[in-house]
Write a protein that holds these residues in place. Structure first.
Motif, PDB file in Angstrom:
ATOM      1  N   GLN A 219       0.681  -1.088   0.099  1.00  7.44           N
ATOM      2  CA  GLN A 219      -0.134  -0.007  -0.053  1.00  7.44           C
ATOM      3  C   GLN A 219       1.012   1.300   0.007  1.00  7.44           C
ATOM      4  O   GLN A 219       1.825   1.460   0.770  1.00  7.44           O
ATOM      5  CB  GLN A 219      -0.918  -0.212   1.317  1.00  7.44           C
ATOM      6  N   LEU A 223      -2.313   6.589  -0.138  1.00  8.05           N
ATOM      7  CA  LEU A 223      -3.489   5.967  -0.166  1.00  8.05           C
ATOM      8  C   LEU A 223      -3.956   5.314   1.286  1.00  8.05           C
ATOM      9  O   LEU A 223      -4.907   4.470   1.481  1.00  8.05           O
ATOM     10  CB  LEU A 223      -3.353   4.460  -0.985  1.00  8.05           C
ATOM     11  N   GLN A 300      -6.898   2.979  -0.553  1.00  8.24           N
ATOM     12  CA  GLN A 300      -6.790   1.320  -0.746  1.00  8.24           C
ATOM     13  C   GLN A 300      -7.682   0.548  -0.238  1.00  8.24           C
ATOM     14  O   GLN A 300      -8.106   0.892   1.539  1.00  8.24           O
ATOM     15  CB  GLN A 300      -5.562   0.962  -0.428  1.00  8.24           C
ATOM     16  N   GLN A 326      -8.692   0.893  -7.791  1.00 10.79           N
ATOM     17  CA  GLN A 326      -8.297  -0.052  -7.091  1.00 10.79           C
ATOM     18  C   GLN A 326      -7.095  -0.854  -7.715  1.00 10.79           C
ATOM     19  O   GLN A 326      -6.234  -1.574  -7.171  1.00 10.79           O
ATOM     20  CB  GLN A 326      -9.278  -0.955  -6.207  1.00 10.79           C
ATOM     21  N   ASP A 330      -3.792   1.854  -7.334  1.00 11.23           N
ATOM     22  CA  ASP A 330      -3.707   1.497  -6.049  1.00 11.23           C
ATOM     23  C   ASP A 330      -2.775   0.304  -5.998  1.00 11.23           C
ATOM     24  O   ASP A 330      -1.646  -0.058  -5.488  1.00 11.23           O
ATOM     25  CB  ASP A 330      -4.753   1.069  -5.363  1.00 11.23           C
ATOM     26  N   SER A 333       0.567   1.205  -9.425  1.00 11.77           N
ATOM     27  CA  SER A 333       0.829   2.658  -8.982  1.00 11.77           C
ATOM     28  C   SER A 333       1.783   3.356  -9.883  1.00 11.77           C
ATOM     29  O   SER A 333       2.344   2.507 -10.630  1.00 11.77           O
ATOM     30  CB  SER A 333       1.244   2.812  -7.551  1.00 11.77           C
TER      31      SER A 333
END
Length: 505
Positions: A219, A223, A300, A326, A330, A333
Motif C-alpha cells: 500500500q 492511499l 486502498q 483499486q 492502488d 501505481s
C-alpha cells in the motif's frame, strides 16, 4: 520543530551498538537520498532503505486536534547508511533506531534526517520507533498547505499526492509500498475508519475506545488514511466473500440518502469491474462519505467521498471511478507522478464502461460526446496528458482526454486485444508500479501493431487529434450524441467538476 536526542557511549559500548545495528559497517557509509528521484517532487520518498511494514499506534482527541503516539517502522538498508531521511511534519519527541536513541534534524520542511548511533550495513534489518505529538491542522508543508482536514466532530487524513507526513513518519512516494497496522484511540462515540479489515475495537480507560485496522497488501503512503468522527457504519458481504464496510458522517444533511444509494452498490460495481480488469486485488471493500473534503480519493480498499458528489441524487459514476483506481493507481501505481494518466484516464474510462453496463450510453457514445464537446481551438486540447507538470496532475484533460484516448485505442486495436491489454497490465504489474512507456510497449506486444504515432498524437502532443476517435461510424455517432447526449453524462460531468479540485499542491 524537531527535538534532538544524543546519547554518548564509551568506546567499549560502541562496538556493541555497531553489532546491534547490523554488523560491522561498510567501508564508506553514506547518507540516504532525500528523495526517490521523482522529477515533479524531488524530496518525495527517501533513498537508502526499504520499508516493509508500519505499525501506527495513536491517540486522537477531536476536541483539541491533538494527535499523539508512535509509529514503528520495519525496514531494510539498501546501502551502507550513515544517515537516512523520513518524510514527516509533526514534532518528534524521541526516535530510536534498533533500540538506540538517534539524532534528528530538519533538513527542509517535512524532511527529517536521522543519524543512528552507528552506521547501518546494507542488507541489515532496521527497526525505527518514532514518538511524536502535535496538532496536524496547524502544520504546513513547504508550500504553506495543510492536508489534514479538521471536521466538526473529528478529522480526515485524506489527500493526494501527500497526506502521510501530517500523521505518521515514513517514505512518502507511490513506489515505496508497505503493509500497515493502524490503531487509533478516540473518545467513546467517535469512530475511526481506515484501510483493510477492522481487526477489533477495544474499550480503554476513561471513556475511550481503540480501533485497530490492518492492511495486508502492499500500500502506498498517500492511499493510507484515517477518518475520525460520528459515522453510521454498515457491514455487508460481497459476492466474493469479502467484508464490505461503509460509513456515513452524521453531517451529510439532505445528501445522506443519495450517498447511501450510491456507496451501498460498491460490491456490485467491484464485481462488474473485476470482470473487465481482472480479480479484485485487495482483501476488503467499502467507502466513506464525509462533508470534510471537496473531492474523492481512492484510499486502498475504502475510498472517501465528499458528500457534494450526491447533491443531485445518487451518483454511481463516482463509485465506479474511485473503485477502478483499486486496480489503476492502488495495485498498479505510478512509477512517477508524470504517469498520472495511468490512474485517472483509466478510472475515467471505467465510468464510460459503467455507463454502458447501466444502459445509459455506450463507452463509444460517451467518448464521442466528449470528443465533440470542445472545438479544436479550446484550451482543453492544448494540455499534454503525458506531461502535466507538477501541481497539474489533476487537470480535467488528464481525466477526459485520457478517457477518450482509451476508447480511441480500443477502436484501433479491437475489443479482444483491448480488454486483454487491461487484464494483462493489471496482472503483470500487480502491487507494483508502471510507466506510460511500459503500457505502450505492452499494447504494441498484445496488438501486434506499431502504436508510437497513435500515443504520440493522443498523449504527448497538444492539439485536438484529427479524424475523431477512429470509430468507423464516427459521423453517425456524432450526430446521435449531438441530438441526445448519453444519460450518464450528467453524473460524469458532476464527478469531474469536483475531481478536478483533487490536487491541492
Amino acid at each position: 520543530m524537531f527535538l534532538r536526542s544524543r546519547l554518548r557511549l564509551a568506546s567499549s559500548a560502541a562496538g556493541l551498538v555497531t553489532v546491534l545495528c547490523g554488523g560491522v559497517a561498510g567501508a564508506a557509509p553514506a547518507p540516504g537520498a532525500a528523495g526517490v528521484g521523482d522529477p515533479y517532487y524531488p524530496n518525495a520518498g527517501n533513498g537508502g532503505y526499504s520499508i516493509s511494514h508500519y505499525n501506527i499506534r495513536l491517540t486522537y482527541n477531536p476536541a483539541t486536534d491533538l494527535l499523539s503516539g508512535n509509529t514503528t517502522i520495519l525496514a531494510t538498508a539498501t546501502q551502507d547508511l550513515s544517515s537516512f531521511d523520513l518524510d514527516f511534519l509533526l514534532p518528534i519527541k524521541s526516535l530510536r533506531v534498533n533500540n538506540f536513541l538517534a539524532q534528528t534534524r530538519t533538513a527542509a520542511v517535512g524532511e527529517v534526517v536521522v543519524t543512528p548511533q552507528a552506521p547501518l550495513v546494507k542488507g541489515s534489518n532496521i527497526t525505527i520507533v518514532v514518538e511524536y505529538a502535535g496538532t496536524p491542522s496547524t502544520v504546513k508543508d513547504a508550500t504553506g498547505f495543510t492536508a489534514w482536514k479538521k471536521t466538526p466532530d473529528g478529522a480526515l487524513a485524506n489527500d493526494e499526492p501527500d497526506i502521510s507526513p501530517w500523521w505518521y513518519p515514513g517514505d512518502n512516494h507511490p513506489t515505496q509500498k508497505a503493509t500497515y497496522d493502524v490503531s487509533v484511540a478516540v473518545p467513546n462515540g467517535t469512530s475511526v475508519l481506515s484501510n483493510g479489515t477492522l481487526v477489533s475495537t477495544a474499550p480503554q480507560i476513561n471513556g475511550w475506545t481503540r480501533w485497530n485496522w490492518r492492511s495486508t497488501k502492499p500500500q502506498a503512503s498517500y492511499l493510507t488514511y484515517i477518518a475520525v468522527g460520528n459515522f453510521e457504519i454498515r457491514n455487508a458481504v460481497a459476492t466474493n466473500g469479502q467484508r464490505i464496510i461503509t460509513a456515513y458522517s452524521a453531517n451529510l444533511g439532505d445528501n445522506a440518502d443519495a450517498a447511501k444509494a450510491s456507496v451501498e452498490r460498491t460490491g456490485e460495481i467491484i464485481e462488474f469491474e473485476s470482470s473487465v480488469f481482472g480479480d479484485y486485488p485487495f482483501e476488503a471493500q467499502g467507502g466513506v462519505v464525509s462533508p470534510g473534503i471537496n473531492f474523492a480519493l481512492e484510499n486502498q480498499t475504502r475510498p472517501v467521498y465528499s458528500n457534494a458528489f450526491f447533491r443531485a441524487g445518487a451518483n454511481t459514476s463516482v463509485i465506479a471511478h474511485e473503485n477502478a483506481h483499486q486496480w489503476f493507481g492502488d495495485s498498479v501505481s505510478v512509477q512517477a507522478w508524470r504517469n498520472i494518466w495511468l490512474n485517472e484516464g483509466f478510472a475515467t474510462y471505467a465510468q464510460y464502461l459503467w455507463s454502458e453496463h447501466e444502459g445509459e450510453g455506450t463507452a463509444a457514445e460517451v467518448a464521442q460526446y466528449y470528443y465533440d464537446l470542445r472545438p479544436a481551438d479550446d484550451p482543453f486540447w492544448q494540455f499534454v496528458v503525458a506531461s502535466p507538470g507538477a501541481g497539474n496532475e489533476f487537470n480535467n484533460a488528464v481525466y477526459q482526454r485520457g478517457g477518450i484516448t482509451l476508447q480511441a485505442l480500443r477502436n484501433k486495436i479491437g475489443d479482444d486485444n483491448f480488454f486483454n491489454l487491461l487484464k494483462t497490465w493489471t496482472s503483470s504489474h500487480k502491487y507494483g508500479n508502471g510507466t506510460i512507456e511500459q503500457f505502450i510497449a505492452l499494447a504494441e506486444k498484445i496488438s501486434g501493431q506499431p502504436l508510437f504515432d497513435f500515443f504520440q498524437t493522443w498523449l504527448f502532443t497538444p492539439g485536438k487529434p484529427a479524424g475523431g476517435i477512429g470509430n468507423p461510424a464516427t459521423a453517425a455517432l456524432s450526430a446521435k450524441v449531438a441530438k441526445a447526449k448519453p444519460k450518464s453524462v450528467d453524473q460524469i460531468d458532476l464527478t469531474h467538476q469536483i475531481l478536478a479540485t483533487e490536487s491541492h499542491h
